[in-house]
Structures are given as structure tokens and as C-alpha cells.
Design an enzyme around this catalytic site. Structure first.
Site, PDB file in Angstrom:
ATOM      1  N   SER A 140       0.827  -1.207   0.000  1.00 34.96           N
ATOM      2  CA  SER A 140       0.000   0.000   0.000  1.00 34.96           C
ATOM      3  C   SER A 140       0.859   1.254   0.000  1.00 34.96           C
ATOM      4  O   SER A 140       1.923   1.289   0.600  1.00 34.96           O
ATOM      5  CB  SER A 140      -0.926   0.047   1.214  1.00 34.96           C
ATOM      6  N   LYS A 195      -4.342  -6.809   3.408  1.00 35.48           N
ATOM      7  CA  LYS A 195      -4.400  -5.673   2.472  1.00 35.48           C
ATOM      8  C   LYS A 195      -5.849  -5.386   2.064  1.00 35.48           C
ATOM      9  O   LYS A 195      -6.251  -4.226   1.917  1.00 35.48           O
ATOM     10  CB  LYS A 195      -3.543  -5.948   1.234  1.00 35.48           C
ATOM     11  N   HIS A 198      -7.359  -3.515   4.833  1.00 32.25           N
ATOM     12  CA  HIS A 198      -6.802  -2.153   4.754  1.00 32.25           C
ATOM     13  C   HIS A 198      -7.618  -1.322   3.765  1.00 32.25           C
ATOM     14  O   HIS A 198      -8.019  -0.188   4.033  1.00 32.25           O
ATOM     15  CB  HIS A 198      -5.330  -2.226   4.320  1.00 32.25           C
ATOM     16  N   ASN A 199      -7.886  -1.898   2.600  1.00 32.94           N
ATOM     17  CA  ASN A 199      -8.639  -1.156   1.592  1.00 32.94           C
ATOM     18  C   ASN A 199     -10.088  -0.927   2.018  1.00 32.94           C
ATOM     19  O   ASN A 199     -10.671   0.107   1.700  1.00 32.94           O
ATOM     20  CB  ASN A 199      -8.598  -1.904   0.249  1.00 32.94           C
ATOM     21  N   GLU A 202      -9.957   1.919   4.105  1.00 31.94           N
ATOM     22  CA  GLU A 202      -9.713   3.054   3.185  1.00 31.94           C
ATOM     23  C   GLU A 202     -11.047   3.550   2.590  1.00 31.94           C
ATOM     24  O   GLU A 202     -11.314   4.757   2.561  1.00 31.94           O
ATOM     25  CB  GLU A 202      -8.758   2.567   2.087  1.00 31.94           C
TER      26      GLU A 202
HETATM   27  N1  NDP Z   1      -2.000   1.580  -8.615  1.00 27.35           N
HETATM   28  C1  NDP Z   1      -2.019   1.584  -7.299  1.00 27.35           C
HETATM   29  O1  NDP Z   1      -2.065   2.620  -6.618  1.00 27.35           O
HETATM   30  C2  NDP Z   1      -1.971   0.291  -6.554  1.00 27.35           C
HETATM   31  C3  NDP Z   1      -2.107  -0.925  -7.211  1.00 27.35           C
HETATM   32  N2  NDP Z   1      -2.008  -2.087  -6.509  1.00 27.35           N
HETATM   33  C4  NDP Z   1      -2.143  -3.375  -7.191  1.00 27.35           C
HETATM   34  O2  NDP Z   1      -0.907  -3.701  -7.824  1.00 27.35           O
HETATM   35  C5  NDP Z   1      -1.146  -4.464  -9.013  1.00 27.35           C
HETATM   36  C6  NDP Z   1      -0.498  -3.750 -10.197  1.00 27.35           C
HETATM   37  O3  NDP Z   1      -1.113  -2.481 -10.298  1.00 27.35           O
HETATM   38  P1  NDP Z   1      -0.596  -1.339 -11.287  1.00 27.35           P
HETATM   39  O4  NDP Z   1       0.887  -1.247 -11.258  1.00 27.35           O
HETATM   40  O5  NDP Z   1      -1.400  -0.139 -10.933  1.00 27.35           O
HETATM   41  O6  NDP Z   1      -1.053  -1.929 -12.711  1.00 27.35           O
HETATM   42  P2  NDP Z   1      -0.627  -1.478 -14.193  1.00 27.35           P
HETATM   43  O7  NDP Z   1      -1.735  -1.868 -15.087  1.00 27.35           O
HETATM   44  O8  NDP Z   1      -0.157  -0.067 -14.184  1.00 27.35           O
HETATM   45  O9  NDP Z   1       0.651  -2.385 -14.509  1.00 27.35           O
HETATM   46  C7  NDP Z   1       0.595  -3.780 -14.684  1.00 27.35           C
HETATM   47  C8  NDP Z   1       1.629  -4.169 -15.720  1.00 27.35           C
HETATM   48  O10 NDP Z   1       1.702  -5.601 -15.777  1.00 27.35           O
HETATM   49  C9  NDP Z   1       1.773  -5.988 -17.153  1.00 27.35           C
HETATM   50  N3  NDP Z   1       1.338  -7.373 -17.274  1.00 27.35           N
HETATM   51  C10 NDP Z   1       0.088  -7.871 -17.334  1.00 27.35           C
HETATM   52  N4  NDP Z   1       0.133  -9.212 -17.416  1.00 27.35           N
HETATM   53  C11 NDP Z   1       1.443  -9.569 -17.375  1.00 27.35           C
HETATM   54  C12 NDP Z   1       2.136 -10.821 -17.422  1.00 27.35           C
HETATM   55  N5  NDP Z   1       1.476 -11.972 -17.495  1.00 27.35           N
HETATM   56  N6  NDP Z   1       3.485 -10.811 -17.403  1.00 27.35           N
HETATM   57  C13 NDP Z   1       4.146  -9.653 -17.341  1.00 27.35           C
HETATM   58  N7  NDP Z   1       3.562  -8.430 -17.291  1.00 27.35           N
HETATM   59  C14 NDP Z   1       2.220  -8.393 -17.314  1.00 27.35           C
HETATM   60  C15 NDP Z   1       0.864  -4.989 -17.821  1.00 27.35           C
HETATM   61  O11 NDP Z   1       1.088  -4.961 -19.207  1.00 27.35           O
HETATM   62  P3  NDP Z   1      -0.057  -4.340 -20.185  1.00 27.35           P
HETATM   63  O12 NDP Z   1       0.018  -2.876 -20.056  1.00 27.35           O
HETATM   64  O13 NDP Z   1       0.316  -4.855 -21.547  1.00 27.35           O
HETATM   65  O14 NDP Z   1      -1.352  -4.903 -19.716  1.00 27.35           O
HETATM   66  C16 NDP Z   1       1.285  -3.698 -17.135  1.00 27.35           C
HETATM   67  O15 NDP Z   1       2.430  -3.136 -17.707  1.00 27.35           O
HETATM   68  C17 NDP Z   1      -2.674  -4.602  -9.105  1.00 27.35           C
HETATM   69  O16 NDP Z   1      -3.079  -5.804  -8.507  1.00 27.35           O
HETATM   70  C18 NDP Z   1      -3.182  -3.429  -8.303  1.00 27.35           C
HETATM   71  O17 NDP Z   1      -4.481  -3.628  -7.778  1.00 27.35           O
HETATM   72  C19 NDP Z   1      -1.712  -2.116  -5.171  1.00 27.35           C
HETATM   73  C20 NDP Z   1      -1.540  -0.945  -4.494  1.00 27.35           C
HETATM   74  C21 NDP Z   1      -1.716   0.347  -5.091  1.00 27.35           C
HETATM   75  O1  5RP Z   2      -4.746  -0.658  -3.121  1.00 26.07           O
HETATM   76  C1  5RP Z   2      -4.826   0.537  -3.139  1.00 26.07           C
HETATM   77  C2  5RP Z   2      -4.202   1.378  -2.093  1.00 26.07           C
HETATM   78  O2  5RP Z   2      -3.577   0.669  -1.118  1.00 26.07           O
HETATM   79  C3  5RP Z   2      -5.631   1.234  -4.198  1.00 26.07           C
HETATM   80  O3  5RP Z   2      -5.406   2.591  -4.174  1.00 26.07           O
HETATM   81  C4  5RP Z   2      -7.043   0.936  -3.924  1.00 26.07           C
HETATM   82  O4  5RP Z   2      -7.249  -0.394  -4.335  1.00 26.07           O
HETATM   83  C5  5RP Z   2      -8.016   1.754  -4.706  1.00 26.07           C
HETATM   84  O5  5RP Z   2      -9.189   1.006  -4.687  1.00 26.07           O
HETATM   85  P1  5RP Z   2     -10.468   1.381  -5.512  1.00 26.07           P
HETATM   86  O6  5RP Z   2      -9.987   1.680  -6.926  1.00 26.07           O
HETATM   87  O7  5RP Z   2     -11.319   0.168  -5.424  1.00 26.07           O
HETATM   88  O8  5RP Z   2     -11.059   2.591  -4.850  1.00 26.07           O
END
Ligand code: NDP
Ligand code: 5RP
Length: 485
Positions: A140, A195, A198-199, A202
Site C-alpha cells: 500500500s 491488504k 486495509h482497503n 480506506e
Molecule cells: N496503482 C495503485 O495505486 C496500486 C495498485 N495495486 C495493485 O498492484 C497491481 C499492479 O497495479 P498497477 O501497477 O497499478 O497496474 P498497471 O496496469 O499499471 O501495470 C501492470 C503491468 O503488468 C503488465 N502485465 C500484465 N500481465 C502480465 C504478465 N502476465 N506478465 C508480465 N507483465 C504483465 C501490464 O502490461 P499491459 O500494459 O500490456 O497490460 C502492465 O504493464 C494490481 O493488482 C493493483 O491492484 C496495489 C496498491 C496500489
Molecule cells: O490498493 C490501493 C491502495 O492501497 C488502491 O489505491 C485501492 O485499491 C483503490 O481502490 P479502488 O480503486 O477500489 O477505490
């Protein structure tokens, strides 16, 4: 093909960890790992362009990019450690399957995404068939947290924690006392469960802040004045990242129109599922996460556009006038927020007991003090309560929170009553009031619930004055019979 800008030689067994998925979170975590471990970090993404962009934008970082899984795995030191930062669901399954074909037994695959904990249990079993340890880890802090210090909630066995500690402690957020905000929260899928909760919290706090904003506006404050008011709330142990964020976003002017940005934002919120999962887990484990539920369903109701149009009030967008002071709204918010955090803690305790995860609530509140989205000044005091009494039924029923809740209930009542009379929807505040009132009430209406269930379905009932289960023969002489002792 190796696309590293940092070396022209192939990278073989040099990297302590590899990151799969170089999107928002993966890119930041890879840079954080490189900066803190001072070792090369392998990166891989299905989308090669993302790898190339990351390498091009950060020539200062020793990142080694790969477009082929075998070469990516070959770049890892032993024991091999991979951090998955791909979307939950099929992408995790696909990435895990291709990694299991390349990694050696003893390797560790950490899933840092928001995977549902039941899926995590399946991934643990699948990876184990290949001799690989799959570890669900809640991350997070969003993009900035991932880059400069997230809160990390690891689920697994102690040997995994010993192996991963040297990689994770340096990149985690540091609390005011310098402690890293990472720990082994428990076994199995407990990291992802934590987590998820936590959400859920949130969701609740975001909704409570948003309701407080609406009430302050209805009490006559301008958006700018609300930002100033919330800033004055964000002090000492009451401060939190979400309050600070609200002050910041409410201070932003609209780039295209007069006034504040918030005034031009559509009032329909969505989510990606973790709030709803928390509500479902609450139902599964029999824990009232009603404030999280109210906060999740507000998003659904706000997006039910046709139903809202069918009921739209003829007075349209006129702001109702509220006769409640900002101080009362503040105390109502502080009280409701504590009750919402308690609901999350109660769910964690119940799920841990049921699954034998061994979750330590003192550790969880300790690692939520910095880095994560729900970080707040009072988490240190919550941690101390659970440290002192790991089996505590309720941190809110323990000082210093007990006194705060008792003192705040009057404000919560005044606020909810005032908002109801002014026809202002505040589902999360109202649910907090009802939940706490329920806990304080010696005799609840659920006695009649029991009896009605027995009347139509012979579901039996329990009595105040005798142990066991009873049933009334309703259709006959209405005698009471004991069905179990
Ligand atoms: N964004 C946030 O604030 C937060 C996100 N998370 C979690 O973290 C995870 C990642 O989130 P986020 O970084 O935002 O996601 P993104 O979509 O920004 O990035 C994911 C990346 O993974 C690539 N990808 C998908 N499938 C594969 C695979 N099989 N092998 C290799 N690469 C792959 C995607 O490629 P392509 O673009 O081609 O699809 C993309 O580049 C999610 O589960 C999200 O819920 C957790 C905390 C906070
Ligand atoms: O994991 C997170 C923070 O810790 C993401 O910010 C959160 O999942 C956002 O959730 P949603 O898009 O469902 O509001």
C-alpha cells in the site's frame, strides 16, 4: 533479448530480485529496490515498450530489462525471488504459470498486487507443486509509496520472512521511530487478506471524509474554507494521510472553469473490488463491517444513474442548510473513523482465528503507521493496546479511545440528526452511529428476530434464563420444547 541500458554483457545470476509488471506500481518498486539494495534489479513486462520506457527514463538506475522469461529468470541470484506487480486474476495466473516453468525449486514468487485471498490460496497450492513458494503480499502507498516507501503486509511462513527481510525492510516506509513498515502478518493468504481489510478501511475513511466535506459545505463554508477547516483537524494523533490528501485536492482550482476542481467532478464513484470483497468477508466470518459496507454501496448507489434520475428532487442542486457547527462535525468524524478502524480490526481477528493465520494486530497497526493509504497518527496507540492485550475484544473500548468515543458520541448523534432533518445523505456517519449505539445497548431487538425465525421456520431460539436451544410448537399447543442442551 536483453534490453538493459546498464550493461552490454548478459546478466546472469546477478540480481537479488526480479520484478514482473512495470506499470504504475512495478516500475516504482523496481526503482525503490535498486536505490536501496544498490544491486541490479531485473525487470520484465509482457509489454516490452513499458520496459524500454522505464530504462530510457531512468538511466541512473541499474535496471536490467528482459523480454524473455527464461533470460529474466536466469538473471536472478539464488534463491530466486520474483515480485509480481501485475493486475489480479488472469495476469497473475499467466505470469505464475510461465515462471513456474523456469524457476528452480526453492524459488519464491511474491504477488504484490491486490489478489483476492481465496485466489492466493490456490496460487500457493499450484506453486507448491513445482516446489516454489508463492507469497501473497499486500502493498500500500500508491505510486509514490511504492517509490519512496510502501507499507508491506507479507503472508507466509517464518522461513520466507527470514529470506525476504533483507530485501523488503530497506524499501519499506519508516515510521517516526525508524521501524520499517513491513512484517510477516501471518501464514497462508493472510497478507492479501490484511491488504483487503486495509482497503475496506480506506473505503470507509474516504467516505467519512467526503460526508464531512458535504456537511461543512451545507453548514455554509466555501470549499476553500473546508480545506482550511480539514487542515486544522489534521493535527497530532488525529492526522492522517487521507485527511491531508483531502486538504490538498480541495485546494485545487478547476483548470477550465471558475471555482474548485471538486465542483466539476461527476458525483459517481467506482472501485476495483477490494471494498466489496471486505464486505463479503465480513458476511462470511460473521463480523459487522457495516461502515465499510455503507461506504462501498454509496459508490454503487451514486452510479445508479437511472434510479437517481427517477427520484431526483425537484429542487435540483440547491445545497441544503445544516445547523451543526464545524466542531461538532469534526468530533463526529473522529468518532466514526475510530469505529470504522475497529470494524476492520475485528474482521482481521475473526478471520485469523478461523484460519489459524496467527495475525498479530499490534504488528498490523504498527506497519500501518507509515507508507500506506490509511496511515494515521493514532495507529501507534492502537498498536500499544494490542501489544498489551493481543486478545483485546476492542481497541475502541480501551483507553485512550474509550473516552474519545464516549465523548464523541454526542457530536455524532447531533450531526446525524441534523443531517437527517436537512435531508443530507450520510450513510457512513449514520451507520457508525447505529453500530456504536447497538454495541452500547443492553437489550437489542434481535430477541424478536430469534422468535420470528422459529415461528416460520422452526429455526429454534436461545433463552436468557436457560442454556441450550428451544422451539415452540406454534401450530399446536404452543408448548416449549428443548431441542439441544
Ligand atoms: N496503482 C495503485 O495505486 C496500486 C495498485 N495495486 C495493485 O498492484 C497491481 C499492479 O497495479 P498497477 O501497477 O497499478 O497496474 P498497471 O496496469 O499499471 O501495470 C501492470 C503491468 O503488468 C503488465 N502485465 C500484465 N500481465 C502480465 C504478465 N502476465 N506478465 C508480465 N507483465 C504483465 C501490464 O502490461 P499491459 O500494459 O500490456 O497490460 C502492465 O504493464 C494490481 O493488482 C493493483 O491492484 C496495489 C496498491 C496500489
Ligand atoms: O490498493 C490501493 C491502495 O492501497 C488502491 O489505491 C485501492 O485499491 C483503490 O481502490 P479502488 O480503486 O477500489 O477505490
Amino acid at each position: 533479448m536483453i534490453t538493459s541500458r546498464s550493461t552490454t554483457e548478459p546478466t546472469i545470476m546477478e540480481c537479488p530480485i526480479g520484478v514482473v509488471g512495470t506499470g504504475v506500481m512495478g516500475a516504482s518498486l523496481a526503482r525503490n529496490l535498486e536505490r536501496n539494495l544498490k544491486q541490479p534489479i531485473a525487470i520484465f513486462d509482457l509489454n516490452q515498450e513499458k520496459v524500454d520506457v522505464l530504462l530510457a527514463q531512468h538511466p541512473e538506475a541499474d535496471l536490467r530489462g528482459f523480454s524473455e522469461v527464461g533470460e529474466f529468470v536466469g538473471s536472478l541470484k539464488h534463491p530466486q525471488v520474483v515480485l509480481l506487480m501485475v493486475p489480479a486474476g488472469k495476469p497473475v495466473e499467466a505470469a505464475l504459470a510461465s515462471l513456474c516453468a523456469e524457476l528452480e525449486p526453492g524459488a519464491m514468487v511474491i504477488d504484490g498486487g491486490n489478489t483476492h485471498y481465496i485466489e492466493t490460496e490456490k496460487h500457493i497450492a499450484y506453486a507448491a507443486q513445482h516446489g516454489i513458494k508463492f507469497i501473497g503480499m499486500g502493498v500500500s502507498g500508491g505510486e509514490q509509496g511504492a517509490l519512496w516507501g510502501p507499507s508491506l503486509m507479507l503472508g507466509g511462513d517464518p522461513s520466507v520472512w527470514e529470506a525476504l527481510k533483507p530485501l523488503l525492510e530497506p524499501i519499506a516506509a519508516k515510521a517516526e521511530d525508524g521501524q520499517p513498515c513491513v512484517t510477516l502478518v501471518g501464514s497462508g493468504a493472510s497478507g492479501h487478506f490484511t491488504k483487503m481489510v486495509h482497503n475496506g478501511i480506506e473505503y470507509a475513511d474516504i467516505e467519512l471524509i467526503s460526508e464531512a466535506y458535504t456537511l461543512l459545505r451545507s453548514a455554509g463554508l466555501t470549499t476553500k474554507e473546508v480545506a482550511t477547516e480539514l487542515s486544522s483537524w489534521n493535527q497530532g494523533k488525529n492526522r492522517s494521510f487521507l485527511l491531508e490528501s483531502a486538504v490538498e485536492v480541495l485546494s485545487v482550482k478547476d483548470p477550465t472553469h471558475e471555482g474548485s476542481l471538486v465542483d466539476h467532478i461527476l458525483d459517481q464513484a467506482k472501485g476495483k473490488g477490494t471494498g466489496a470483497w471486505t464486505v463479503m468477508a465480513g458476511a462470511d466470518y460473521g463480523v459487522a463491517v457495516s461502515i465499510i459496507g455503507a461506504s462501498t454501496f454509496v459508490r454503487s448507489a451514486s452510479s445508479a444513474v437511472r434510479e437517481r434520475e427517477a427520484w431526483l428532487h425537484p429542487e435540483g442542486e440547491q445545497t441544503p442548510r445544516l445547523n451543526v457547527s464545524p466542531t461538532t462535525i469534526r468530533d463526529a468524524y473522529f468518532t466514526a473513523r475510530l469505529i470504522a478502524y475497529q470494524q476492520g480490526m475485528s474482521l482481521l481477528a475473526a478471520a485469523s482465528a478461523e484460519n489459524n493465520w496467527g495475525i498479530n494486530l499490534a504488528d498490523i497497526s504498527r506497519i500501518w503507521r507509515a507508507g500506506c493509504i490509511i496511515r494515521a497518527g493514532f495507529l501507534g496507540d492502537i498498536s500499544a493496546i494490542y501489544e498489551n492485550d493481543p486478545e483485546s475484544a476492542s481497541f475502541t473500548a480501551t483507553e485512550p479511545f474509550r473516552g474519545q468515543v464516549i465523548a464523541g458520541m454526542h457530536s455524532l448523534r447531533q450531526t446525524v440528526a441534523g443531517a437527517s432533518l436537512a435531508a443530507i445523505p450520510i450513510p457512513a456517519l449514520a451507520t457508525s452511529l447505529n453500530h456504536q449505539t447497538l454495541l452500547e445497548t443492553p437489550r437489542l431487538s434481535t430477541a424478536l428476530v430469534q422468535l420470528l425465525r422459529d415461528y416460520f421456520g422452526a429455526h429454534t431460539f436461545e433463552r436468557t434464563d436457560a442454556a441450550g436451544s428451544f422451539h415452540i410448537v406454534w401450530e399446536d399447543d404452543r408448548q416449549q420444547i428443548q431441542t439441544s442442551s
